[in-house]
Design an enzyme around this catalytic site. Structure first.
Site, mmCIF file in Angstrom:
data_model
loop_
_atom_site.group_PDB
_atom_site.id
_atom_site.type_symbol
_atom_site.label_atom_id
_atom_site.label_comp_id
_atom_site.label_asym_id
_atom_site.label_seq_id
_atom_site.Cartn_x
_atom_site.Cartn_y
_atom_site.Cartn_z
ATOM 1 N N HIS A 204 -12.529 8.208 6.086
ATOM 2 C CA HIS A 204 -11.148 7.727 6.056
ATOM 3 C C HIS A 204 -10.256 8.965 6.149
ATOM 4 O O HIS A 204 -10.086 9.696 5.173
ATOM 5 C CB HIS A 204 -10.830 6.938 4.783
ATOM 6 C CG HIS A 204 -9.409 6.478 4.742
ATOM 7 N ND1 HIS A 204 -9.037 5.154 4.866
ATOM 8 C CD2 HIS A 204 -8.262 7.176 4.621
ATOM 9 C CE1 HIS A 204 -7.716 5.075 4.821
ATOM 10 N NE2 HIS A 204 -7.215 6.278 4.677
ATOM 11 N N LEU A 205 -9.755 9.238 7.348
ATOM 12 C CA LEU A 205 -9.006 10.491 7.597
ATOM 13 C C LEU A 205 -7.535 10.117 7.816
ATOM 14 O O LEU A 205 -7.152 9.676 8.907
ATOM 15 C CB LEU A 205 -9.584 11.213 8.818
ATOM 16 C CG LEU A 205 -11.124 11.433 8.796
ATOM 17 C CD1 LEU A 205 -11.559 12.131 10.087
ATOM 18 C CD2 LEU A 205 -11.560 12.224 7.566
ATOM 19 N N GLY A 206 -6.748 10.253 6.739
ATOM 20 C CA GLY A 206 -5.317 9.945 6.823
ATOM 21 C C GLY A 206 -4.544 11.114 6.238
ATOM 22 O O GLY A 206 -5.041 12.240 6.257
ATOM 23 N N SER A 207 -3.364 10.827 5.665
ATOM 24 C CA SER A 207 -2.638 11.919 4.989
ATOM 25 C C SER A 207 -3.502 12.464 3.876
ATOM 26 O O SER A 207 -3.539 13.646 3.598
ATOM 27 C CB SER A 207 -1.330 11.397 4.398
ATOM 28 O OG SER A 207 -0.523 10.935 5.440
ATOM 29 N N ASP B 292 -8.156 1.858 -6.139
ATOM 30 C CA ASP B 292 -8.785 2.560 -5.019
ATOM 31 C C ASP B 292 -10.114 3.179 -5.428
ATOM 32 O O ASP B 292 -10.860 3.619 -4.570
ATOM 33 C CB ASP B 292 -7.839 3.662 -4.525
ATOM 34 C CG ASP B 292 -7.667 3.615 -3.015
ATOM 35 O OD1 ASP B 292 -7.179 4.602 -2.441
ATOM 36 O OD2 ASP B 292 -8.053 2.605 -2.398
ATOM 37 N N GLU C 89 -6.121 -1.691 4.173
ATOM 38 C CA GLU C 89 -6.182 -1.832 2.708
ATOM 39 C C GLU C 89 -5.392 -3.072 2.249
ATOM 40 O O GLU C 89 -5.775 -3.734 1.286
ATOM 41 C CB GLU C 89 -5.640 -0.567 2.037
ATOM 42 C CG GLU C 89 -6.564 0.646 2.231
ATOM 43 C CD GLU C 89 -5.822 1.903 2.655
ATOM 44 O OE1 GLU C 89 -4.902 1.801 3.490
ATOM 45 O OE2 GLU C 89 -6.172 2.994 2.143
ATOM 46 N N LYS D 58 3.173 0.779 3.140
ATOM 47 C CA LYS D 58 2.825 -0.241 4.127
ATOM 48 C C LYS D 58 2.794 -1.579 3.394
ATOM 49 O O LYS D 58 2.187 -1.687 2.316
ATOM 50 C CB LYS D 58 1.454 0.057 4.741
ATOM 51 C CG LYS D 58 1.400 1.421 5.421
ATOM 52 C CD LYS D 58 -0.003 1.766 5.886
ATOM 53 C CE LYS D 58 -0.044 3.172 6.469
ATOM 54 N NZ LYS D 58 -1.412 3.627 6.774
ATOM 55 N N ASP E 276 1.974 16.442 10.183
ATOM 56 C CA ASP E 276 1.641 15.534 11.292
ATOM 57 C C ASP E 276 0.413 16.032 12.033
ATOM 58 O O ASP E 276 0.481 16.956 12.862
ATOM 59 C CB ASP E 276 2.851 15.442 12.246
ATOM 60 C CG ASP E 276 2.594 14.483 13.411
ATOM 61 O OD1 ASP E 276 3.559 14.047 14.041
ATOM 62 O OD2 ASP E 276 1.401 14.181 13.680
ATOM 63 N N ASN F 73 0.847 -1.188 0.000
ATOM 64 C CA ASN F 73 0.000 0.000 0.000
ATOM 65 C C ASN F 73 0.885 1.241 0.000
ATOM 66 O O ASN F 73 1.422 1.638 1.025
ATOM 67 C CB ASN F 73 -0.871 -0.013 1.272
ATOM 68 C CG ASN F 73 -1.695 1.255 1.426
ATOM 69 O OD1 ASN F 73 -1.654 2.140 0.561
ATOM 70 N ND2 ASN F 73 -2.405 1.358 2.524
#
Ligand SMILES: Nc1ncnc2c1ncn2[C@@H]1O[C@H](COP(=O)(O)OP(=O)(O)O)[C@@H](O)[C@H]1O
Ligand SMILES: CC(=O)OP(=O)(O)O
Ligand SMILES: [Mg+2]
Length: 424
Positions: A217-220, A157, A405, A16, A300, A9
């Protein structure tokens, strides 16, 4: 000998990789190890390695070790094949399938084995996912060179959103041009939403086909998805992952005219985008020089949340902007589900670990019948894939889902192994 599936991923700020073994015929691969290189957009990068339920390593990496998705993958492969504790993966020849999360698959609506033609079609799509496809394709090339026996499989995706109704996926533009240039809403984070839908349906003991959720879906990269009867009926990202919510380096949706007032070179090809990619200066600015980085100097969001709480004005503004934009989608998707909402689901690095952000969002949507159990929200059980953090008496559930994922790709790969396997 069980076959090895490597699930890769390549996110915008991380790579990942999960290692699975599976026996053909069973659709439940067994996870052997998870390894990730994070912080690619905010050096120093860090390596995290877990094998089974053992946490093996957490270390900072130098820029000579990793500096891109490709070098991160090479570092990870060397690390895995040299780990004595992972006898199932001693050599790259042990890998039968390498599953790649490819963010933009255009009109591809199911997984596909990557051959030369597919590779070139995906390269052409890189312009529509400037933070993602190119990085993922460099890893496909690396696998092709270093693991010649592995079949490279692309998982898209955007495939989960192929159920978007026409009114949701069509932009109000000249439809001749739209059809010719394939200009429509695709939506992304679909592998995550597919995992979340199955995991939440199982947690609520409901058939997926009866599940209505608003998923975040709260990521980068961050997005929202309206899931009705287990299918996507709307989502915040659009033609590209730029639309919708702000991200680590992304602006999120803006008035499109803004960019022409931001810079007069907006339409020119960007000077610093990756080789072979034709994005404009405008896209470069909005994808790579905006978002939390531009507002606060860091990508970050964990640091942003705590500095906001300590009164840092720039971080407080970034935090409030995120809450403001997320609730726009929660409210809209609540209406699209006619108020029949089984749960509001938080996922992604920020969604799963950001108790403060969850609290701020839920306070704003209290009027829709959402309320947190503050104790559960502050310290959710990290051992469970799905955790209920809603107040007992609230009308709708609030769940945290540790999305995965890689596991979703491995599951689909094991299920379709016979059709995906390279013909002998
Ligand atoms: N405790 C926390 N509170 C809020 N955000 C957090 C916390 N821990 C990590 N994060 C954020 O999660 C984001 C990474 O999410 P992730 O989904 O792993 O990213 P990617 O899109 O690269 O896969 C980073 O912005 C990180 O700061
Ligand atoms: C589509 C997208 O934004 O992915 P990520 O969150 O991994 O950057
Ligand atoms: Mg991600």
């Amino acid at each position: 000998m069980p076959n090895i599936i490597l699930s890769i991923n390549a996110g915008s700020s991380s790579v990942k990789v999960s290692v699975f073994s599976y026996d053909s015929g069973s659709s439940d691969p067994k996870e052997l190890a998870v390894i990730q290189v994070a912080g690619l957009t905010a050096p120093p990068a860090t390596l995290k390695y877990d094998r089974g339920d053992q946490h093996i390593k957490n270390q900072e990496l130098s820029e000579s070790d990793v500096s891109s998705q490709e070098t991160a993958y090479e570092y990870i492969l060397k690390h895995l094949t040299s780990d004595e504790g992972l006898p199932e993966l001693k050599h790259s020849d042990d890998i039968e399938f390498a599953c790649h999360r490819v963010v933009h698959g255009g009109d591809y609506n199911k997984p596909v084995r990557i051959d030369r033609d597919t590779f070139h079609r995906l390269e052409e799509l890189s312009d529509l996912a400037p933070l993602h496809n190119a990085g993922a394709l460099t890893i496909v090339k690396a696998v092709h060179e270093k693991c010649p026996k592995a079949s490279n499989i692309a998982f898209f995706d955007n495939a989960f959103h192929q159920t978007l109704p026409e009114a949701a996926r069509t932009y109000a533009i000249d439809q001749k041009v739209a059809k010719r240039n394939k200009l429509r809403k695709y939506g992304f984070h679909g592998l995550s939403y597919a995992f979340i839908t199955r995991a939440v349906a199982s947690h609520l003991q409901k058939p997926t086909k009866n599940l209505n959720i608003v998923a975040l879906h709260l990521g980068s990269g961050a997005s929202a998805c309206c899931i009705k009867g287990g299918e996507s009926i709307d989502t915040s990202m659009g033609l590209t992952p730029l639309a919708g919510l702000p991200g680590a380096t992304r602006s999120g949706s803006i008035d499109p005219s803004l960019i022409f007032h931001f810079t007069h070179d907006a339409g020119k090809p960007s000077r610093s985008s990756a080789k072979g990619m034709h994005i404009t200066e405008a896209e470069e600015i909005l994808n790579k020089k905006s978002g939390w980085q531009a507002l606060t100097g860091t990508t970050d969001f964990g640091a942003i949340s705590s500095k906001a709480e300590q009164g840092d004005a720039a971080c407080k503004l970034a935090f409030d902007i995120f809450v403001d934009r997320v609730i726009d989608f929660v409210a809209a998707y609540y209406v699209k589900l006619g108020g029949k909402v089984d749960a509001l689901v938080f996922a992604g690095g920020i969604g799963e670990k950001g108790a403060q952000l969850r609290q701020a969002i839920v306070e704003k949507v209290f009027c829709l019948g959402f309320a947190l159990d503050d104790v559960a929200n502050a310290r959710p059980d990290g051992q469970k894939v799905v955790v209920d953090v809603g107040a007992q008496e609230s009308k709708h559930r609030i769940l945290i889902c540790q999305t995965d994922e890689q596991a979703e790709m491995a599951r689909q790969c094991a299920q379709e192994a016979d059709s995906l396997r390279r013909p002998s």
